[in-house]
Design a protein around this motif. Sequence first.
Motif, short mmCIF file in Angstrom:
data_model
loop_
_atom_site.label_atom_id
_atom_site.label_comp_id
_atom_site.label_asym_id
_atom_site.label_seq_id
_atom_site.Cartn_x
_atom_site.Cartn_y
_atom_site.Cartn_z
N SER C 32 0.69 -1.20 0.06
CA SER C 32 0.02 0.15 0.05
C SER C 32 0.73 1.32 0.08
O SER C 32 0.29 2.26 -0.13
N THR C 33 2.20 1.06 0.11
CA THR C 33 3.05 2.50 0.08
C THR C 33 3.71 2.37 -1.14
O THR C 33 4.62 3.19 -1.44
N ARG C 34 3.37 1.66 -2.31
CA ARG C 34 3.87 1.48 -3.77
C ARG C 34 3.15 1.82 -4.85
O ARG C 34 1.93 1.08 -4.71
N THR C 35 3.46 2.67 -5.90
CA THR C 35 2.68 2.25 -7.16
C THR C 35 3.86 1.67 -8.17
O THR C 35 5.09 1.60 -7.59
N THR C 36 3.65 1.34 -9.27
CA THR C 36 4.33 0.68 -10.09
C THR C 36 3.96 1.16 -11.70
O THR C 36 3.12 1.60 -11.74
N PRO C 37 5.15 1.44 -12.62
CA PRO C 37 4.73 1.90 -13.89
C PRO C 37 3.87 1.12 -14.46
O PRO C 37 3.80 -0.12 -14.43
N LYS C 38 2.79 1.61 -15.21
CA LYS C 38 1.78 0.84 -15.93
C LYS C 38 1.58 1.32 -17.32
O LYS C 38 1.44 2.46 -17.56
N PHE C 39 1.40 0.30 -18.29
CA PHE C 39 1.50 0.60 -19.51
C PHE C 39 0.05 -0.01 -20.01
O PHE C 39 -0.09 -1.02 -20.04
N VAL C 40 -0.88 0.93 -20.50
CA VAL C 40 -2.12 0.51 -20.71
C VAL C 40 -2.48 0.78 -22.20
O VAL C 40 -2.19 2.01 -22.56
N SER C 41 -2.92 -0.24 -22.78
CA SER C 41 -3.26 -0.02 -24.27
C SER C 41 -4.86 -0.34 -24.60
O SER C 41 -5.33 -0.19 -25.50
N ASP C 42 -5.54 -0.88 -23.39
CA ASP C 42 -6.74 -1.50 -23.69
C ASP C 42 -7.49 -0.60 -22.73
O ASP C 42 -7.46 -0.35 -21.66
N LYS C 43 -8.49 0.05 -23.44
CA LYS C 43 -9.37 1.08 -22.80
C LYS C 43 -10.23 0.48 -21.56
O LYS C 43 -10.69 1.19 -20.54
N ASN C 44 -10.21 -0.62 -21.57
CA ASN C 44 -11.13 -1.37 -20.39
C ASN C 44 -10.00 -1.56 -19.20
O ASN C 44 -10.72 -1.83 -18.10
N LYS C 45 -8.90 -1.31 -19.53
CA LYS C 45 -7.97 -1.63 -18.29
C LYS C 45 -7.50 -0.22 -17.58
O LYS C 45 -6.78 0.06 -16.83
N THR C 46 -8.16 1.03 -18.14
CA THR C 46 -7.72 2.16 -17.47
C THR C 46 -8.17 2.40 -16.08
O THR C 46 -7.55 3.41 -15.41
N GLU C 47 -8.99 1.73 -15.43
CA GLU C 47 -9.49 1.54 -14.07
C GLU C 47 -8.08 1.17 -13.32
O GLU C 47 -8.09 1.36 -12.15
N GLU C 48 -7.17 0.43 -13.99
CA GLU C 48 -5.98 0.27 -13.20
C GLU C 48 -5.00 1.41 -12.85
O GLU C 48 -4.24 1.18 -12.02
N LEU C 49 -5.34 2.50 -13.56
CA LEU C 49 -4.51 3.37 -13.30
C LEU C 49 -4.84 4.17 -12.14
O LEU C 49 -5.76 4.27 -11.49
N VAL C 50 -3.96 4.67 -11.33
CA VAL C 50 -3.96 5.28 -10.17
C VAL C 50 -3.42 6.71 -9.84
O VAL C 50 -2.42 6.70 -10.74
N TRP C 51 -3.88 7.54 -9.03
CA TRP C 51 -3.16 8.61 -8.49
C TRP C 51 -3.23 8.87 -7.18
O TRP C 51 -4.27 9.11 -6.33
N ASN C 52 -2.09 8.88 -6.47
CA ASN C 52 -1.87 9.05 -5.07
C ASN C 52 -0.51 9.60 -4.56
O ASN C 52 0.47 10.01 -5.51
N SER C 53 -0.27 9.80 -3.34
CA SER C 53 0.85 10.28 -2.78
C SER C 53 2.10 9.12 -3.04
O SER C 53 3.13 9.60 -2.32
N PHE C 54 1.92 8.12 -3.55
CA PHE C 54 2.90 7.33 -3.77
C PHE C 54 3.32 7.05 -5.25
O PHE C 54 4.36 6.12 -5.73
N CYS C 55 3.04 8.04 -6.05
CA CYS C 55 3.43 7.88 -7.62
C CYS C 55 4.59 8.52 -7.57
O CYS C 55 5.05 9.82 -8.45
N THR C 56 5.72 7.70 -7.13
CA THR C 56 7.15 8.14 -7.05
C THR C 56 7.86 8.63 -8.54
O THR C 56 8.66 9.26 -8.48
N ASN C 57 7.83 7.39 -9.37
CA ASN C 57 8.65 7.14 -10.31
C ASN C 57 8.66 8.45 -11.27
O ASN C 57 7.61 8.92 -11.55
N ASN C 58 9.63 8.52 -12.01
CA ASN C 58 9.62 9.68 -13.06
C ASN C 58 9.63 8.59 -14.35
O ASN C 58 10.26 8.03 -14.94
N LEU C 59 8.24 8.87 -14.96
CA LEU C 59 7.94 8.00 -16.05
C LEU C 59 8.38 8.11 -17.42
O LEU C 59 8.66 7.54 -18.27
N THR C 60 8.98 9.49 -17.30
CA THR C 60 9.62 10.04 -18.66
C THR C 60 10.53 9.08 -19.29
O THR C 60 10.98 9.13 -20.54
N SER C 61 11.52 8.41 -18.61
CA SER C 61 12.47 7.32 -18.99
C SER C 61 11.93 6.70 -19.91
O SER C 61 12.84 6.02 -20.76
#
Lengths: 271, 337, 305
Positions: C32-61
Motif C-alpha cells: 500500500s505504499t508503492r505504485t508501479t509504472p503501468k502501460f495501458v493500451s486497452d481502454k477497459n484497463k484504464t481503471e487500473e491507473l491510480v493517482w496518489n501520494s506514492f506515485c514516485t517514479n519519473n515515467l519520462t525515461s
Amino acid sequence: MKNPYVPQPATIKEVKKETSDVVTLKFSLDSGNLNYKPGQFLEVSVFGVGEAPISIASTPNQKEMELSVKKVGSVTSELHKLSVGDKIWIRGPYGNGFPIEKLRGKDVIFVGGGIGLPPLRSLINYMLNNRKDFGKLYILYGARTPVDLVFRDELEVWRTGKNVEVHLTVDKAVEGWTGHVGVVPNLLKKIKPDIKKTYAVICGPEIMIKFTVKALLEMGFPENQIIFTLERMMKCGIGKCGRCNIGSKYVCIDGPVFSYDEIKKEQEFRL
Amino acid sequence: MYTIDKKHFKKFVENLMNSYAVMGPVKNVSFSSFEKISSAQDIDLDFCNTPILIKDLFLPRNEVIFKFKEKNKLLEFEIPAEKEKRLLLGVRPCDMQALLLLDKVYSENPEDEYFLTKRKNTIIVGMACLNPDPYCFCTSFGIGPSTSTGFDLFLTDIGDKYFVEVLTDKGKEILNFGLFKKSTKDDEKLKLEISEKLKNKITKTANTKDIEKKLEKMFNDPYWSELSQKCVSCSLCSFLCPTCYCFDVVDESSLFGNYGERIRCWDSCQRKEFQRMALDHNPRAEKTNRVKQRFYHKFDYFAKKYGVLACTGCGRCLRHCPVDLSIPDVINEVQKK
Amino acid sequence: MDKQDELRKKARGLLESKKVEQIIGYAKGSNSTRTTPKFVSDKNKTEELVWNSFCTNNLTSYLKGIKNKTAIVVKGCDSRALVEMLKAKQVERENLCIIGVCCDGIVDSGKLFQKIKFDPNRDEVKEDIENLFIHKNKISKKDVLLDKCLFCEYKIPVIFDTLIGKETKERIKDEFLDVKEIEKMSAEGKKKFWKGQFEKCIGCFACRNVCPICYCEKCVLESRDPELVSSDENDRWLFHLVRAYHTTGRCVDCGECERVCPVRIPLRKLYRKLQKDVKEVFGYSAGVDPEEKNVLMDFKIDEEP
C-alpha cells in the motif's frame, strides 16, 4: 586443487594464413599433453586483452594442436599477430565434444559454414583415421566467397577418400568459380543419404544451423540424429559465471555439441 | 544447545577478536553493512538485512584471479593467497541459505578455489531476525527468521539472553570464547515460541509450489512482455541478490601489457550486453527475454539442476527495485495462470 | 471528482478516441505504499491507473525513442525532465499526449514507517489532500514528504496537453540549504564527506539507468565493453563526478538517482551543487521552457568570454 582459471603456456610451431581473416595456429604445450576430444574447445588468453573460446581444429592423435582463429574482436585480432616461436596461453579442453560412440557404424553428413569447418575437421580426420568404424561421409561446406573457404587443400584430399563425397558452395560466385552457388543447406539436395543410418553434424553461423535443421527435418531426419555446435558469449568456460546459457543448458559444459531433440527442450532455443 | 547472557556478549565478541577477523553489522549513517569491527561496540544488531551482501565476502564485487608479469620473456603468475581466518557475526538465515546455494555451484567440478578457500576459512555465526520488514518473504522458501541450517553457530534473542544452537565442529570451537551455559527446558520452549512469532511477522508471501511446472507451460505467454515493459534493465536486482553469481572476467594491464591483473567482477544477465557476442549477435537483445531469464533461471533452471529454487526471500530486489517489479507478486500471478 | 477519477476518465477517452495507442501511468504496487509504472493500451484497463501520494517514479525515461502515439502522466518534476528530453530530441512532441497532474508532494515511505508502525502488505493507506489515514491514525503528509518535495517550485507541470487537478499550495523557494551545508566545509571536510559516501557505492549503475536525461546509447563510463570493473576506489569517484558534469545544465532534480541508490548516497547534494552554480552563473534552470536553449550548449555572439 588445480586452479581452473590459470592458463598454461604453449609454443607456436606454425602459422598458416587460410583466408584474409582466418589463420590456423599449430602449437604444442610447453609441458604435458592435452587429452581432448573432437568438438571440444580451448579458452585462449591474450594477457591485458582477455580470453576467447576457440574450437580445436586438430585431431587427438596429431602431435601438435591446431586452432583456426577468425579475426572478429580484440582477442582474436591479437592472436592474428602471433608468429612461430611466440607463446600462446590456453585453458581447457572444455566442452562435451562430439558423441563419437553414437556415430560408430553410421553414415555422417557434415554441414559446415565459414569458420564452422575447423571443429568438424577435427571429427572428420578422426573418422578418416579410424575409417572402418564409420560409414559413408558426406562433407557439405560453403562460405561467402571462394577465398573465404578454409582448408581448401584438405577438402581436396578428403574428396579422394574412400566412400567420401565432398560438395562445396559459395554464397556469391566470382570469376573462375565453377562450383555450386547458393547457401549451404541447399547442398543437401545434392545427396541421397540413407536416413535410417545417417547422422547429420552441423557447425557454422547459428542462422545457417537453423535452416539446415529445418531442411533435415523436412527430409525426414529424426530429431536425435541431428547434431550441431552452438556458440554463446563465454567467460569462465567451466559453468561458473552464468553467461553462456541457453535455458538451463550451459554451452561450455553441456555443449557446445547438442542434438536437436535435446536442445529443443530448452524453450529459449527456437528454430 | 546453550545460552549466553546478553551481559556477557560483549566480552564474547572481544575474545573472538583476539583470534579471528570478526566482521559484523556496523551501522553506517543510514544502513548497516558487514565490516571488520575494531571494537565490540561497533556491532549494531538492530537491522533487518544489509543491502551490502555477505556474498561480497566470498564472491567479491571485484576479485583479482591472478596477476601477470613479464620477466625475461616469460610470464609469471601470482595468485592472491587467501589466509585470513574470519568470523561473521550476525548473519541472517536468508543470506546463509543463499550462501549454501552458491556452495553448490562453486564446489561443482572443477572447484572454484577462490570461493571455497574463503568458505573454509570463515566461521559463520547467525542471528535470528527480530524485525523482518514488509519486503521479506523468506517463509515462502521453507525457511524463517530463525532457521539455523548451514550456520556454524546460531543465536536467537530470547530476552535477557541468546539461545545458542551449535551446528558444526567449527561452531563448537566458538563456545570456548564466551561464558556459555547449557540451555534449560524453559529456554528451549521460549526459543520455539519466539521462532513461531517471528515467522508470523513475515506478511509478504509467494506461492512457490510446483512453480517450475507452471513456468514451463507459459514460456511464450504475453504476460512476460507486458511485465518487462516497466523494467529499466538497471540490474540492481542482480547486484543486491545473494543468490546471483554471474561474473565477468576482465584483464587490466599496463600500457604495453607486460604486467597486469585478470579480474572477475559481478555482472548481471539483465544488462543488454550480457550475452552480446562478436559481430553484434545478441540472443537476449530483447528486454523481455532478459526479464524472463531472471525468473526462469531462479525458479526453473536452477531448481532442475540443483534441486532447490535460487531465491531465499531476502526481499532486497523488491525493497530496491526502482519500478517495484516484485518477485513474489510475479510468482503469485504465474500461479494463477 | 478526485484526481484519480479524472485521470482514469481522461485516459479512457484518449484510448477510445484512438488519439493515443498507449498510456504510461501508475498502477497499484506490491504494497500500500508503492505504485508501479503501468502501460495501458486497452481502454477497459484504464481503471487500473491510480493517482496518489506514492506515485514516485519519473515515467519520462520510458519515452526514449518511443515511436507510437503515447500519453504519459507527469508530475511537475517529471515534466521538466520531459522538456529536456524534447530539447534533446529523444522523443517527438507529435507522438506525445502529456497528461500533467498537479502534485501535492510524494510521500517518503521510509519516513512514514518511522512515524507509524503498520504493515503495508495488509493495511490500507487512505488519503485526502492534507493527510494520510492508516488504521485510525491521521498523519500529516507534509511531515513525511520526500526531501525533494519540501522545496518544490513546480507543483504544476511546465508542459502538458491536459491538466488534472489544480495547484493547492504556495511554492516554497528553494534556497539550496543542503548544498550550502557542504559548501561551508573545508576542502578536507568535503573530501572526507564524499569519500565516505563513494566508498559505499557498489557500482550498480542504477542511478544512471533511471535518469531520464542519461540517454547515451553507449555510456562513456561503460566504454571498455563492459567496464564494470573498479578495483580502484578512484573509479567510483570518476563515475559519479563524470556523470554529474555530463548532466550539468540538464539535470532537473527529479531525484530518481538518489531514490534508487541502494546504499543511500545523497546524490542530490552533488547534482544540486551544479544546479545551484548554473543558476547563479547563468540565471538558468533546466527543464522549464522547451524553446529555451540549454545554457551549456549555446552561446551568444556578443557574449563576453
